[in-house]
Structures are given as structure tokens and as C-alpha cells.
Design a protein around this motif. Structure first.
Motif, PDB file in Angstrom:
ATOM      1  N   ILE A  85      64.024  86.918  28.975  1.00  0.00           N
ATOM      2  CA  ILE A  85      65.093  86.088  28.406  1.00  0.00           C
ATOM      3  C   ILE A  85      65.816  86.833  27.294  1.00  0.00           C
ATOM      4  O   ILE A  85      67.054  86.850  27.231  1.00  0.00           O
ATOM      5  CB  ILE A  85      64.516  84.754  27.870  1.00  0.00           C
ATOM      6  CG1 ILE A  85      64.112  83.856  29.035  1.00  0.00           C
ATOM      7  CG2 ILE A  85      65.530  84.027  26.988  1.00  0.00           C
ATOM      8  CD1 ILE A  85      63.436  82.574  28.615  1.00  0.00           C
ATOM      9  N   LEU A  86      65.046  87.463  26.406  1.00  0.00           N
ATOM     10  CA  LEU A  86      65.655  88.206  25.298  1.00  0.00           C
ATOM     11  C   LEU A  86      66.493  89.382  25.817  1.00  0.00           C
ATOM     12  O   LEU A  86      67.556  89.691  25.278  1.00  0.00           O
ATOM     13  CB  LEU A  86      64.567  88.699  24.338  1.00  0.00           C
ATOM     14  CG  LEU A  86      63.891  87.617  23.489  1.00  0.00           C
ATOM     15  CD1 LEU A  86      62.725  88.204  22.706  1.00  0.00           C
ATOM     16  CD2 LEU A  86      64.885  86.969  22.527  1.00  0.00           C
ATOM     17  N   ALA A  87      65.991  90.032  26.888  1.00  0.00           N
ATOM     18  CA  ALA A  87      66.744  91.161  27.460  1.00  0.00           C
ATOM     19  C   ALA A  87      68.030  90.686  28.126  1.00  0.00           C
ATOM     20  O   ALA A  87      69.057  91.364  28.064  1.00  0.00           O
ATOM     21  CB  ALA A  87      65.873  91.894  28.480  1.00  0.00           C
ATOM     22  N   MET A  88      67.990  89.498  28.753  1.00  0.00           N
ATOM     23  CA  MET A  88      69.155  88.972  29.463  1.00  0.00           C
ATOM     24  C   MET A  88      70.216  88.428  28.511  1.00  0.00           C
ATOM     25  O   MET A  88      71.411  88.584  28.739  1.00  0.00           O
ATOM     26  CB  MET A  88      68.724  87.857  30.429  1.00  0.00           C
ATOM     27  CG  MET A  88      67.952  88.334  31.647  1.00  0.00           C
ATOM     28  SD  MET A  88      67.249  86.948  32.579  1.00  0.00           S
ATOM     29  CE  MET A  88      68.733  86.098  33.097  1.00  0.00           C
ATOM     30  N   THR A  89      69.760  87.765  27.441  1.00  0.00           N
ATOM     31  CA  THR A  89      70.693  87.053  26.569  1.00  0.00           C
ATOM     32  C   THR A  89      70.814  87.653  25.171  1.00  0.00           C
ATOM     33  O   THR A  89      71.862  87.496  24.526  1.00  0.00           O
ATOM     34  CB  THR A  89      70.269  85.584  26.417  1.00  0.00           C
ATOM     35  OG1 THR A  89      69.019  85.519  25.699  1.00  0.00           O
ATOM     36  CG2 THR A  89      70.107  84.913  27.771  1.00  0.00           C
ATOM     37  N   GLY A  90      69.748  88.275  24.693  1.00  0.00           N
ATOM     38  CA  GLY A  90      69.725  88.772  23.325  1.00  0.00           C
ATOM     39  C   GLY A  90      69.778  87.656  22.306  1.00  0.00           C
ATOM     40  O   GLY A  90      70.071  87.874  21.119  1.00  0.00           O
ATOM     41  N   SER A  91      69.453  86.424  22.740  1.00  0.00           N
ATOM     42  CA  SER A  91      69.596  85.243  21.890  1.00  0.00           C
ATOM     43  C   SER A  91      68.240  84.639  21.536  1.00  0.00           C
ATOM     44  O   SER A  91      67.437  84.333  22.430  1.00  0.00           O
ATOM     45  CB  SER A  91      70.455  84.185  22.602  1.00  0.00           C
ATOM     46  OG  SER A  91      70.396  82.955  21.938  1.00  0.00           O
ATOM     47  N   ALA A  92      68.012  84.448  20.237  1.00  0.00           N
ATOM     48  CA  ALA A  92      66.792  83.779  19.786  1.00  0.00           C
ATOM     49  C   ALA A  92      66.822  82.305  20.171  1.00  0.00           C
ATOM     50  O   ALA A  92      65.782  81.687  20.411  1.00  0.00           O
ATOM     51  CB  ALA A  92      66.647  83.917  18.269  1.00  0.00           C
ATOM     52  N   THR A  93      68.025  81.736  20.263  1.00  0.00           N
ATOM     53  CA  THR A  93      68.163  80.325  20.656  1.00  0.00           C
ATOM     54  C   THR A  93      67.667  80.112  22.083  1.00  0.00           C
ATOM     55  O   THR A  93      66.961  79.138  22.369  1.00  0.00           O
ATOM     56  CB  THR A  93      69.635  79.877  20.548  1.00  0.00           C
ATOM     57  OG1 THR A  93      70.091  80.085  19.211  1.00  0.00           O
ATOM     58  CG2 THR A  93      69.784  78.408  20.910  1.00  0.00           C
ATOM     59  N   SER A  94      68.025  81.021  22.977  1.00  0.00           N
ATOM     60  CA  SER A  94      67.557  80.929  24.370  1.00  0.00           C
ATOM     61  C   SER A  94      66.040  81.014  24.441  1.00  0.00           C
ATOM     62  O   SER A  94      65.396  80.307  25.222  1.00  0.00           O
ATOM     63  CB  SER A  94      68.180  82.045  25.210  1.00  0.00           C
ATOM     64  OG  SER A  94      69.570  81.940  25.214  1.00  0.00           O
TER      65      SER A  94
ATOM     66  N   ILE B 280      60.722  75.124  24.030  1.00  0.00           N
ATOM     67  CA  ILE B 280      60.852  73.664  24.083  1.00  0.00           C
ATOM     68  C   ILE B 280      60.577  73.155  25.493  1.00  0.00           C
ATOM     69  O   ILE B 280      59.923  72.126  25.686  1.00  0.00           O
ATOM     70  CB  ILE B 280      62.262  73.240  23.616  1.00  0.00           C
ATOM     71  CG1 ILE B 280      62.417  73.507  22.117  1.00  0.00           C
ATOM     72  CG2 ILE B 280      62.527  71.761  23.913  1.00  0.00           C
ATOM     73  CD1 ILE B 280      63.822  73.366  21.597  1.00  0.00           C
ATOM     74  N   CYS B 281      61.058  73.901  26.495  1.00  0.00           N
ATOM     75  CA  CYS B 281      60.812  73.535  27.900  1.00  0.00           C
ATOM     76  C   CYS B 281      59.323  73.562  28.234  1.00  0.00           C
ATOM     77  O   CYS B 281      58.880  72.904  29.184  1.00  0.00           O
ATOM     78  CB  CYS B 281      61.560  74.483  28.840  1.00  0.00           C
ATOM     79  SG  CYS B 281      63.344  74.273  28.818  1.00  0.00           S
ATOM     80  N   SER B 282      58.563  74.318  27.475  1.00  0.00           N
ATOM     81  CA  SER B 282      57.115  74.382  27.680  1.00  0.00           C
ATOM     82  C   SER B 282      56.388  73.277  26.923  1.00  0.00           C
ATOM     83  O   SER B 282      55.439  72.683  27.441  1.00  0.00           O
ATOM     84  CB  SER B 282      56.593  75.750  27.225  1.00  0.00           C
ATOM     85  OG  SER B 282      55.200  75.814  27.319  1.00  0.00           O
ATOM     86  N   ILE B 283      56.835  72.962  25.707  1.00  0.00           N
ATOM     87  CA  ILE B 283      56.120  72.023  24.840  1.00  0.00           C
ATOM     88  C   ILE B 283      56.376  70.566  25.220  1.00  0.00           C
ATOM     89  O   ILE B 283      55.442  69.760  25.314  1.00  0.00           O
ATOM     90  CB  ILE B 283      56.497  72.262  23.362  1.00  0.00           C
ATOM     91  CG1 ILE B 283      55.968  73.613  22.895  1.00  0.00           C
ATOM     92  CG2 ILE B 283      55.949  71.154  22.469  1.00  0.00           C
ATOM     93  CD1 ILE B 283      56.465  74.044  21.529  1.00  0.00           C
ATOM     94  N   ILE B 284      57.648  70.198  25.453  1.00  0.00           N
ATOM     95  CA  ILE B 284      57.997  68.781  25.665  1.00  0.00           C
ATOM     96  C   ILE B 284      57.299  68.169  26.887  1.00  0.00           C
ATOM     97  O   ILE B 284      56.728  67.075  26.792  1.00  0.00           O
ATOM     98  CB  ILE B 284      59.528  68.608  25.751  1.00  0.00           C
ATOM     99  CG1 ILE B 284      60.142  68.832  24.364  1.00  0.00           C
ATOM    100  CG2 ILE B 284      59.894  67.216  26.267  1.00  0.00           C
ATOM    101  CD1 ILE B 284      61.642  68.733  24.322  1.00  0.00           C
TER     102      ILE B 284
ATOM    103  N   SER C  82      68.663  83.863  36.590  1.00  0.00           N
ATOM    104  CA  SER C  82      69.473  83.155  35.592  1.00  0.00           C
ATOM    105  C   SER C  82      68.555  82.493  34.575  1.00  0.00           C
ATOM    106  O   SER C  82      67.401  82.148  34.877  1.00  0.00           O
ATOM    107  CB  SER C  82      70.365  82.106  36.254  1.00  0.00           C
ATOM    108  OG  SER C  82      69.599  80.992  36.681  1.00  0.00           O
ATOM    109  N   VAL C  83      69.083  82.290  33.380  1.00  0.00           N
ATOM    110  CA  VAL C  83      68.299  81.664  32.312  1.00  0.00           C
ATOM    111  C   VAL C  83      67.950  80.216  32.671  1.00  0.00           C
ATOM    112  O   VAL C  83      66.851  79.748  32.420  1.00  0.00           O
ATOM    113  CB  VAL C  83      69.066  81.721  30.970  1.00  0.00           C
ATOM    114  CG1 VAL C  83      68.303  80.986  29.886  1.00  0.00           C
ATOM    115  CG2 VAL C  83      69.295  83.160  30.543  1.00  0.00           C
ATOM    116  N   THR C  84      68.915  79.516  33.300  1.00  0.00           N
ATOM    117  CA  THR C  84      68.669  78.121  33.700  1.00  0.00           C
ATOM    118  C   THR C  84      67.500  78.022  34.668  1.00  0.00           C
ATOM    119  O   THR C  84      66.653  77.118  34.553  1.00  0.00           O
ATOM    120  CB  THR C  84      69.935  77.522  34.351  1.00  0.00           C
ATOM    121  OG1 THR C  84      71.033  77.617  33.434  1.00  0.00           O
ATOM    122  CG2 THR C  84      69.713  76.059  34.713  1.00  0.00           C
TER     123      THR C  84
END
Length: 434
Positions: free
Chosen positions: A39-48, A54-58, A104-106
Motif C-alpha cells: 500500500i505504501l509503495a502504491m500510494t505513498g500515503s500514511a492515510t491509506s 481500520i478495515c482490519s480493526i472494525i 488496486s488499493v480498494t
């Protein structure tokens, strides 16, 4: 069934359960670490990256009570096998999608959420099944092996995930995971989840609705004072554990400027401590008074949290800082296992089989809910106040809460014979005095 045959099957279960949990735990750690890097390599975003967490915890937080109810209401083996099969299909689905449309990130978010759901059902159902898989004398050993599998996964997961990220494509990464989870499925298919079960199957007319089952689980929990206290203590431990998760890294990086390579060694030492403590429990006799043993371990764990502040008050040479925190992380992990293993055995023996899934589901929900809350709160606190005071405050609060919630009156309720032994000892001591 012949008792000798049951013991033989229980031994088989002990090792099959351990291998299966090892595969699942290691796979979870490798997947979590490896997917995060992708994910970090694809987006470079800490938010992603945060959204994936969150998708893991909720899902785990919301679905744990439902998983517990299903473990109590239905046969446990099909639940585990269906959930494990869904895990394999989920990895296969992401593999197929990436081959046709590209990654894709989604798609990763959806995969993470589904994997979180399946692992919740597997984990809670397995936790509520341990006492049905092995005999009473090996409950502590099974619980210890479970802890050992978690510690091995904590040690090897990031290293293996990082190595796979560096050397294989995402497609090969997913194929390896599919093969691992398929192996776990085959192992679990050979297990008899009713070997030591005492629960009678309900007739169709006696079966409860989900809502009735949920309410009955909470009503049952209210009648078990000691079990309720254990759950509340676990909640507070998870809350203050966030002080170590957030504060440990903050102190090492921001305040003491420890090299990232040495931080990795320090954090890995905690997993080594878990492994050593788990092996210790697997080779010793069952603890006679688990709650008393765990109380002392929690107090030592709280003291270890407070001791983390010493290098912030006193100047240490660099090598001294590294050695000191390796010792602290090992101590904290050892005392954590010393807390969890006896309580885990006690939960298996104190909670009736027909309610065990719901109780473990409630425990999972409360523990998972406190993790993000504690992480956010301590993140803010460490930004606004000196780290040493936050760690000392957390240590002090944990000591006070433990001493209050596991006070003598509670221990006497859990172990009436302990109170008699104490009175007998005091009487003998008084008689022997000149």
C-alpha cells in the motif's frame, strides 16, 4: 470411546492445533506487514495505510459477539472450516482480480476486511474449543502453545513479510498465502471438536434466536462475578498496553534517538520473551491459583512499564540504553504471558461450554475497542506532556486498578480454599510463637 484412544487423539489435537495456529498467526502477520508495504509503495500515503488498519480493526470489534454466539449455537468444526475456506477464496479472489485488472488499493481494503471477518470467526471459535479438544491436564500446555505460535509469528512475520515483499511479486505472495491457509484447512478437517465436549445438542424446539442467545450470554456473564472481573481487567490491560505501543517507539526514536536497526532488535526481543515464557508454561504443572498468579504478573508488568522511564531521568551510554530496553521489553512480554496463560486456562474451566463462545466474543470486542481508543489518547498525551510522567502515571493507574479489582475478597470468591489455607497458616504460625 476408550480413554486411551481419547488421550491419543488429544495429543494429536495438541500438535495439530499448534501447527494450524502457527500457520494462521504467521500468515496474518506476514499478510499485514507485506500488504502494508504494498500500500505504501502504491500510494505513498500514511492515510491509506491507516485506512487499511481500520478495515482490519472494525470488523473484529463489531462481529466478535456474533462469532461467539455462532460458536455456541452451532457445531464449531463447520464454522472454522467454512471461515478457513473463505480465507483461501479471498486470497484467490484478490489474485484473480490483480491478474485481470491490476492491483488496486480498494481491492486490498476489501480483502483486509474479509480476512478480518474470517479470522475473527476462526480465532473465537478455536478459543472456545480448546477444552473440547484436549483433556484438562493439558489445557495449560495447549494455551501455552497458542501463545508460542503468536510469539513465533510476531518474530517471523515482519521479517518474512519484508523478505517476500522484496523478492516476490504480489501474485506469488498471494499464492503462498493460499497454500498456507489450505494446509491449515486440511489439518483442521481432521480434528474432533467434540472429543471432550459435555454440551448436549439442543432439539429444534429449544433453539434460541440470535437476540435471545445474545441476551442470555450477558445474563450468564452477570452471574459469574470472577469471569466479569477478568474481562474488565483485560480491558484495562489492553488500554494501558497502548502506552507501551505508542510510548515505547516515541521514547526510543524521538527522545533517545536510538538507531532504527536497534529498535527492531529491541521490539523483536519482546517476542523472544513471549516464546521463552510460553515454553516455560508448556513444561510446568498447571498453576494452582491462576488469578492470584496473574495478579502478581500484572503488577510486575506495570512496574516494568514504569521502569521504562529510568533512562529519561538518568544519563545512560548508548549501548546501555539498548541493553536496558531489551531487558524491559523481554520482561514486559514474559509477564504478559504469565498473565494471559493462567487466565486463559481459567476461562476454559470456569465458563460453561455452552456460553464459552459468547464470553470470548465479548472479551474480544472489549479488547479490540480499547486498542484504537488507547492509541489515539496516548498519541495526544505524548505530544502534550513529558513521556516519563505519562508512563509513570500509566504504571501507577494499572497497579491501583489491579490491586482494587483483584483484591483479597475477589480472590476468596474465586478460591475459597485459599482463604482456608491462609487462616490455617496464620493459626499454625500463632501456635508456634513462644
Amino acid at each position: 470411546m476408550d480413554e486411551a484412544l481419547k488421550l491419543k487423539k488429544a495429543t494429536y489435537h495438541l500438535w495439530t492445533f499448534t501447527i494450524s495456529k502457527m500457520i494462521s498467526s504467521l500468515g496474518s502477520n506476514v499478510l499485514g506487514f507485506g500488504i502494508s508495504l504494498y500500500i505504501l509503495a502504491m500510494t505513498g500515503s500514511a492515510t491509506s495505510f491507516a485506512v487499511n488498519m481500520i478495515c482490519s480493526i472494525i470488523p473484529r470489534t463489531l462481529l466478535a459477539p456474533i462469532a461467539g454466539m455462532m460458536a455456541d449455537k452451532y457445531s464449531k468444526k463447520p464454522i472454522i472450516l467454512i471461515a478457513q475456506a473463505c480465507t483461501v477464496l479471498t486470497m484467490g479472489g484478490l489474485l484473480t482480480y490483480s491478474s485481470i485488472f491490476g492491483m488496486s488499493v480498494t481491492a486490498i481494503y476489501i480483502t483486509t476486511a474479509i480476512y478480518s471477518i474470517t479470522s475473527t470467526f476462526i480465532g473465537i471459535t478455536f478459543s472456545s474449543s480448546i477444552a473440547s479438544l484436549v483433556d484438562g491436564e493439558r489445557l495449560q500446555k495447549a494455551t501455552s502453545f497458542n501463545q508460542a505460535s503468536l510469539s513465533v509469528a510476531a518474530i517471523g512475520g515482519p521479517a518474512l513479510g519484508g523478505m517476500m515483499y522484496g523478492f516476490v511479486s504480489i501474485e506469488v505472495f498471494l499464492i503462498i498465502h493460499m497454500a498456507a491457509y489450505a494446509t491449515a484447512f486440511l489439518l483442521e478437517a481432521t480434528m474432533d471438536f467434540k472429543l471432550y465436549s459435555k454440551k448436549e445438542d439442543k432439539s429444534e424446539g429449544d433453539k434460541e434466536s440470535f437476540l435471545q442467545s445474545f441476551k442470555e450470554g450477558y445474563r450468564y456473564l452477570k452471574t459469574k462475578r470472577v469471569v466479569s472481573i477478568i474481562i474488565w481487567v483485560a480491558l484495562w490491560i489492553n488500554f494501558f498496553f497502548a502506552a507501551l505501543n505508542v510510548g515505547g517507539t516515541y521514547v526510543l526514536v524521538q527522545l533517545l534517538h536510538v538507531n532504527s536497526r536497534h529498535i527492531g532488535i529491541i521490539e523483536a526481543s519482546g517476542a523472544v520473551g513471549m516464546l521463552v515464557a510460553s515454553i516455560y508454561f508448556a513444561t510446568r504443572k498447571q498453576v494452582k491459583y491462576p488469578l492470584l498468579f496473574s495478579k502478581r504478573s500484572i503488577l510486575l508488568m506495570a512496574i516494568s512499564l514504569g521502569l521504562m522511564t529510568i533512562p529519561l531521568w538518568i544519563d545512560f551510554p548508548y549501548i546501555g540504553i539498548v541493553i536496558f530496553y531489551i531487558t524491559i521489553f523481554i520482561s514486559f512480554s514474559v509477564f504478559g504471558v504469565f498473565t494471559n496463560t493462567p487466565i486463559g486456562v481459567m476461562m476454559q474451566t470456569e465458563v460453561e461450554e455452552e456460553y464459552r463462545g459468547r464470553v470470548f466474543g465479548i472479551l474480544e470486542t472489549m479488547a479490540m475497542a480499547m486498542m484504537p481508543l488507547g492509541t489515539m489518547l496516548f498519541g495526544v498525551l505524548f505530544d502534550k506532556f513529558p513521556a516519563q510522567w505519562i508512563l509513570l502515571g500509566s504504571s501507577s493507574f494499572l497497579i491501583v486498578i489491579t490491586l482494587y479489582m483483584l483484591r483479597s475478597s475477589v480472590l476468596k470468591v474465586a478460591y475459597p480454599e485459599l482463604a482456608k489455607e491462609t487462616k490455617s497458616f496464620k493459626l499454625t504460625e500463632k501456635i508456634q510463637q513462644p
